[in-house]
Design a protein around this motif. Structure first.
Motif, mmCIF file in Angstrom:
data_model
loop_
_atom_site.group_PDB
_atom_site.id
_atom_site.type_symbol
_atom_site.label_atom_id
_atom_site.label_comp_id
_atom_site.label_asym_id
_atom_site.label_seq_id
_atom_site.Cartn_x
_atom_site.Cartn_y
_atom_site.Cartn_z
ATOM 1 N N GLN A 12 0.938 -1.335 0.170
ATOM 2 C CA GLN A 12 -0.031 0.118 -0.108
ATOM 3 C C GLN A 12 0.792 1.197 0.022
ATOM 4 O O GLN A 12 1.852 1.233 0.647
ATOM 5 C CB GLN A 12 -0.907 0.074 1.115
ATOM 6 N N ILE A 13 0.504 2.150 -0.872
ATOM 7 C CA ILE A 13 1.611 3.404 -0.856
ATOM 8 C C ILE A 13 0.726 4.642 -0.580
ATOM 9 O O ILE A 13 -0.395 4.855 -1.201
ATOM 10 C CB ILE A 13 2.023 3.503 -2.321
ATOM 11 N N SER A 14 1.117 5.274 0.189
ATOM 12 C CA SER A 14 0.375 6.695 0.798
ATOM 13 C C SER A 14 1.483 7.826 0.877
ATOM 14 O O SER A 14 2.347 7.534 1.573
ATOM 15 C CB SER A 14 -0.449 6.406 1.882
ATOM 16 N N ALA A 15 1.043 8.982 0.626
ATOM 17 C CA ALA A 15 2.068 10.022 1.012
ATOM 18 C C ALA A 15 1.821 10.718 2.300
ATOM 19 O O ALA A 15 0.701 10.804 2.763
ATOM 20 C CB ALA A 15 1.496 11.139 -0.064
ATOM 21 N N VAL A 16 2.919 10.581 3.164
ATOM 22 C CA VAL A 16 2.895 11.239 4.350
ATOM 23 C C VAL A 16 3.757 12.350 4.180
ATOM 24 O O VAL A 16 5.058 12.238 4.394
ATOM 25 C CB VAL A 16 3.287 10.300 5.184
ATOM 26 N N VAL A 17 3.327 13.537 4.073
ATOM 27 C CA VAL A 17 4.067 14.620 3.586
ATOM 28 C C VAL A 17 5.013 15.216 4.774
ATOM 29 O O VAL A 17 4.474 15.407 5.952
ATOM 30 C CB VAL A 17 3.318 15.957 2.939
ATOM 31 N N LEU A 18 6.217 15.239 4.249
ATOM 32 C CA LEU A 18 7.238 15.703 5.277
ATOM 33 C C LEU A 18 7.034 17.057 5.988
ATOM 34 O O LEU A 18 5.723 17.988 5.473
ATOM 35 C CB LEU A 18 8.534 16.051 4.667
ATOM 36 N N ALA A 19 7.454 17.359 7.132
ATOM 37 C CA ALA A 19 7.411 18.650 8.001
ATOM 38 C C ALA A 19 7.980 19.842 7.001
ATOM 39 O O ALA A 19 8.714 19.530 6.188
ATOM 40 C CB ALA A 19 7.995 18.699 9.231
ATOM 41 N N ASP A 20 7.589 20.882 7.301
ATOM 42 C CA ASP A 20 7.964 22.331 6.619
ATOM 43 C C ASP A 20 8.236 23.240 7.578
ATOM 44 O O ASP A 20 8.336 24.391 7.376
ATOM 45 C CB ASP A 20 7.108 22.690 5.385
ATOM 46 N N GLU A 21 8.583 22.794 8.789
ATOM 47 C CA GLU A 21 9.111 23.779 9.959
ATOM 48 C C GLU A 21 10.363 24.342 9.637
ATOM 49 O O GLU A 21 11.271 23.382 8.828
ATOM 50 C CB GLU A 21 8.669 23.460 11.258
ATOM 51 N N SER A 22 10.819 25.448 10.141
ATOM 52 C CA SER A 22 12.426 26.041 10.087
ATOM 53 C C SER A 22 13.149 25.112 11.052
ATOM 54 O O SER A 22 12.874 24.337 11.659
ATOM 55 C CB SER A 22 12.477 27.546 10.269
ATOM 56 N N VAL A 23 14.591 25.113 10.538
ATOM 57 C CA VAL A 23 15.292 24.632 11.285
ATOM 58 C C VAL A 23 15.628 25.547 12.724
ATOM 59 O O VAL A 23 15.352 26.683 12.473
ATOM 60 C CB VAL A 23 16.967 24.478 10.606
ATOM 61 N N PRO A 24 16.291 24.907 13.736
ATOM 62 C CA PRO A 24 16.516 25.666 15.030
ATOM 63 C C PRO A 24 17.184 26.724 14.894
ATOM 64 O O PRO A 24 18.264 26.680 13.797
ATOM 65 C CB PRO A 24 16.893 24.621 15.925
ATOM 66 N N SER A 25 17.042 27.848 15.307
ATOM 67 C CA SER A 25 17.912 28.937 15.272
ATOM 68 C C SER A 25 18.210 29.557 16.597
ATOM 69 O O SER A 25 18.127 30.770 16.925
ATOM 70 C CB SER A 25 17.036 30.079 14.696
ATOM 71 N N ASP A 26 18.889 28.666 17.344
ATOM 72 C CA ASP A 26 19.651 29.007 18.703
ATOM 73 C C ASP A 26 20.953 29.798 18.265
ATOM 74 O O ASP A 26 21.204 30.052 17.107
ATOM 75 C CB ASP A 26 19.973 27.957 19.471
ATOM 76 N N ALA A 27 21.649 30.324 19.282
ATOM 77 C CA ALA A 27 22.776 31.067 18.986
ATOM 78 C C ALA A 27 23.878 30.300 17.903
ATOM 79 O O ALA A 27 24.348 29.208 18.221
ATOM 80 C CB ALA A 27 23.606 31.458 19.999
ATOM 81 N N SER A 28 24.154 30.933 17.004
ATOM 82 C CA SER A 28 25.115 30.187 16.070
ATOM 83 C C SER A 28 26.519 30.278 16.381
ATOM 84 O O SER A 28 27.226 31.152 17.303
ATOM 85 C CB SER A 28 24.965 31.315 14.545
ATOM 86 N N SER A 29 27.170 29.251 16.126
ATOM 87 C CA SER A 29 28.644 28.974 16.571
ATOM 88 C C SER A 29 29.696 29.854 15.436
ATOM 89 O O SER A 29 30.922 29.898 15.794
ATOM 90 C CB SER A 29 28.931 27.531 16.440
ATOM 91 N N VAL A 30 29.016 30.412 14.361
ATOM 92 C CA VAL A 30 29.940 30.835 13.281
ATOM 93 C C VAL A 30 29.359 32.367 13.179
ATOM 94 O O VAL A 30 28.175 32.444 12.990
ATOM 95 C CB VAL A 30 29.900 30.010 12.396
ATOM 96 N N SER A 31 30.058 33.249 13.172
ATOM 97 C CA SER A 31 29.674 34.682 12.509
ATOM 98 C C SER A 31 29.206 34.687 11.056
ATOM 99 O O SER A 31 30.459 34.416 10.196
ATOM 100 C CB SER A 31 30.450 35.768 12.821
ATOM 101 N N ILE A 32 28.092 34.924 10.907
ATOM 102 C CA ILE A 32 27.913 34.819 9.314
ATOM 103 C C ILE A 32 28.586 35.920 8.574
ATOM 104 O O ILE A 32 28.909 35.964 7.465
ATOM 105 C CB ILE A 32 26.547 34.975 8.865
ATOM 106 N N ARG A 33 28.884 37.047 9.288
ATOM 107 C CA ARG A 33 29.947 38.147 8.784
ATOM 108 C C ARG A 33 31.110 37.855 8.145
ATOM 109 O O ARG A 33 31.650 38.424 7.135
ATOM 110 C CB ARG A 33 30.072 39.253 9.754
ATOM 111 N N ASP A 34 31.512 36.432 8.709
ATOM 112 C CA ASP A 34 32.923 35.999 8.293
ATOM 113 C C ASP A 34 32.526 35.380 6.919
ATOM 114 O O ASP A 34 33.586 34.886 6.271
ATOM 115 C CB ASP A 34 33.632 35.147 9.316
ATOM 116 N N LEU A 35 31.414 35.095 6.450
ATOM 117 C CA LEU A 35 31.057 34.031 5.280
ATOM 118 C C LEU A 35 30.668 34.905 4.032
ATOM 119 O O LEU A 35 30.813 34.691 3.125
ATOM 120 C CB LEU A 35 30.053 33.188 5.588
#
Length: 496
Positions: free
Chosen positions: A279-302
């Motif tokens: 039996q084949i049925s679509a169970v569609v994935l989540a679409d919430e955002s990735v966690p956004s706690d304090a980043s370990s890298v400054s994106i200003r360096d990127l």
């Protein structure tokens, strides 16, 4: 009273007697200790049961408990023939391989077995593994009754890892020759990751055919069939073998409607071979955002301050179409539009041409970079910093970078068909992924039209979000109970 009648008082069915006697024979001295039978009497009792009706399921269970391994289908068929011709004594003389003798054999009946062999052992973050990790965390948090397993050395059978995801991860990364060998019997077997090893698939097919267990798998995509030129040569054959095993499963939970269409087409071919198919049925994935706690890298360096950022997330295998993104970006740079292009994702099969072209552009002074891996918080910060993201893949089962970007209010340029069109219903620009000029025009158009970017960002921010909790709950409902939205108590007898 015969030896088999002595055992009848202790168990309810012939299959249970086979499991019990097989375990006793696998452990020297256990027969006499546990049920008052000598080894010879236990052999006679089990031989009598098998010769009365040497069904494939009984042969499968006997082989599993005697050898501490899941038998492949060919072994079940061969031993069934031999028992019919010569009797059961030869089968009952089997013993586990020397390396297995210290492991107890544990028959799990009526429970849920979850196979996370690859994901539990690695720190890689492919799309499949990200799905598995998120699901296992939610199933653990919801106290889903499950027995988590990995595979023994040589892909011969299951070893017990635990009943919680954190415990399973810890157990999988330590070497132990004493963890129990798990034999699912009339249980529910769940495979949320992709299995491609030949021996593993042979044994899973046999489990689906003969163990009396309900079997379910997550179907990610059929890319090695639909666009085989974008998959490694080994993967094409391995995926065909995967489908040969899944043909005997009960359920496939695809991650999108587009993936369900692909699997249903395959299932119609399976029917022509006289196999009912799952039996084949679509169970569609989540679409919430990735966690956004304090980043370990400054994106200003990127990325450079004051310049628009175009973000491209995903591995560099040909199917992801990153060479087309590089070519489209060069066309836009040559038109005088200044922006930063940043790729986030590991190298993959046949990524040499992408890396070569990336190096050429960098040496010419183009503002393009590639990061192999960043943590979730840094990825979320990059999505927010980006003017938009690009994901013009040739084919996908879903497209997690699309929904991750949209969930954080960042517009997306993506492909105009399949699962990508299905999930990019707002906040997106659709392009022909096989036309570099189409991609370039979309990039240039958004970079030059800030009001349109703002409108698309508003559309993205207003999307309804499907959580990982909702996805994990619906996945459990379908894979375990066979229907969406259906809940109820699930028996789990534990590992015996």
């Amino acid at each position: 009273m015969t030896a088999s009648a002595t055992v009848t008082h202790r168990v309810r069915s012939r299959h249970e007697r086979i499991a019990l006697l097989g375990r006793l024979l696998a452990v020297p001295g256990a027969a006499d200790r546990e049920v008052g039978l000598s080894p010879a009497e236990a052999v006679a009792a089990l031989a009598e049961l098998l010769e009365q009706d040497p069904s494939p399921s009984r042969i499968w269970l006997t082989l599993a408990v005697l050898t501490s391994a899941l038998p492949p289908s060919a072994d079940v068929v061969a031993w069934r023939r031999r028992v019919r011709l010569d009797g059961a004594e030869a089968l009952l003389a089997l013993r586990p391989a020397r390396r297995m003798r210290r492991r107890p054999v544990s028959v799990l009946e009526g429970g849920v077995v979850v196979d996370v062999h690859h994901t539990a052992r690695t720190d890689l973050e492919t799309g499949i593994q990200r799905v598995v990790v998120n699901v296992m965390r939610r199933w653990t948090a919801a106290d889903r009754p499950m027995t988590i397993v990995g595979w023994l050395p040589g892909d011969e059978g299951f070893e017990l890892l635990g009943e919680r995801w954190d415990h399973a991860q810890a157990a999988s990364r330590t070497t132990s020759g004493t963890r129990p060998v798990v034999v699912p019997w009339r249980s529910t077997y769940l495979l949320p990751e992709l299995a491609v090893e030949a021996d593993r698939l042979d044994r899973l097919q046999s489990l689906a055919q003969y163990s009396g267990s309900a079997t379910a798998v997550v179907g990610y995509d059929c890319v090695p069939l639909t666009v085989p030129e974008t998959a490694g040569g080994g993967m094409r054959g391995a995926f065909a073998r995967n489908l040969a095993a899944v043909a005997w499963f009960d359920r496939v939970a695809t991650i999108s409607e587009a993936a369900a269409v692909e699997y249903r087409g395959w299932a119609r071919m399976v029917e022509a071979a006289g196999i009912e198919g799952p039996q084949i049925s679509a169970v569609v994935l989540a679409d919430e955002s990735v966690p956004s706690d304090a980043s370990s890298v400054s994106i200003r360096d990127l990325v450079r301050d004051g310049h628009p950022l175009v973000l491209c997330v995903g591995s560099h295998e040909p199917r992801k179409n990153h060479l087309a993104v590089l070519h489209a970006a060069e066309l836009v740079w040559r038109d005088g539009v200044d922006f930063d292009l940043l790729f986030v994702g590991g190298n993959a099969w046949n990524s040499a041409r992408f890396l070569e072209r990336l190096g050429e552009l960098q040496r010419s002074g183009r503002p393009v970079r590639s990061l192999r891996r960043v943590d979730d918080a840094t990825l979320a910060a990059l999505y927010r910093r980006a003017a938009f993201s690009v994901f013009p893949s040739v084919n996908e089962g879903y497209g997690l970078p699309i929904v991750e970007s949209l969930a954080l209010g960042t517009p997306v340029i993506t492909s105009a068909f399949g699962s990508m069109r299905e999930i990019a219903t707002s906040g997106s620009v659709l392009v022909d992924p096989r036309d570099d000029r189409s991609i370039a025009d979309a990039i240039a158009g958004l970079l030059r039209d800030e009001p349109r970017r703002a409108a698309l960002a508003d559309e993205a921010g207003s999307r309804a979000v499907r959580s990982w909790e909702a996805y994990a709950d619906e996945l459990w409902s379908f894979m375990v109970h066979g229907g969406h939205g259906r809940t109820g108590p699930q028996s789990n007898s534990g590992v015996s």
